[in-house]
Design a protein around this motif. Sequence first.
Motif: not given
Length: 296
Positions: A97-98, A103-104, A265-267, A110-111
Amino acid sequence: MEKANEIFFSDKGLTSTSASHLADLAQETILGNEAKLKNMSFITTKVDIVGSLSESGKTVSIGYDEERLSEIKGLLEEIAEMNAFCAWMREAIKAKEKEIKQVNNCSFDDWCRLFGYPAVEQPESPKEIRMEDMIAEMNIKERNRYFQLEAVAATIGKSIHPGGTFSNAREELLNKMMKPYSTDGNGKDTLIYSHTSSVKPDKVENLFFELQKWHRQNERELNRIKFSLKREADRLNLEAHQRYKSEVERASLEFRQMFSKYKEWQIQECDRISKLKIVIPDALQATYEKLSKLEE
């Protein structure tokens, strides 16, 4: 992924749902064992009445016999075993979860830094112009007049509004004129108070309405100034916001393709992490098998 969290995952193991379910079963086992140990006692107690025949007492509680005594270690071992299993699984779920949360929460900038892309130069959001800012731009005469109006509004309003000193005194005068006498005490000790106005009531009323009129006139002028300042502040804020919006749109257009890549990328990264399996350490394998049988 953080190095400390990698230890929990591999391509083989348990899903988070299965791990959570098994941890719940382990917790049920713990509660069951704790219930068995809750009233542990090594004393058998009987109660009798003085003078009763020998051996006529009633047993009110029975202590553990040797058979139950021999079960204690096993119950405690199983509680410790289940607690260790729960600790591992819940820490693993928490770690997953962390990682998903990180990522979210990873911002576009930052990315870009993470993958070495040029940082997006976002325009600075304009500072909102407030009433205090508009007052600060007034000249000496205007600002002093504004402060004077505020002072009068606060002073007169505090006095004539309900609860104010003048309002209370006026209300007292009206009440005493309606009831000019009052008493205190009983019988011979009764005190009779006579109330008369120290000034003519109509003069008090005239002054009240005069103060009320002054206060209203003062409020009208103060509100006109405030409205004018707010309208100008709103105009300036709107212009600043429109300029900012235009700058944001230009910046967004320049990096739209990169931003789309960032969202993709996030997804994909969240999906990858969510599909990671939780490793079952060798030391917990027997516990896992025991809990799996409980599901059957």
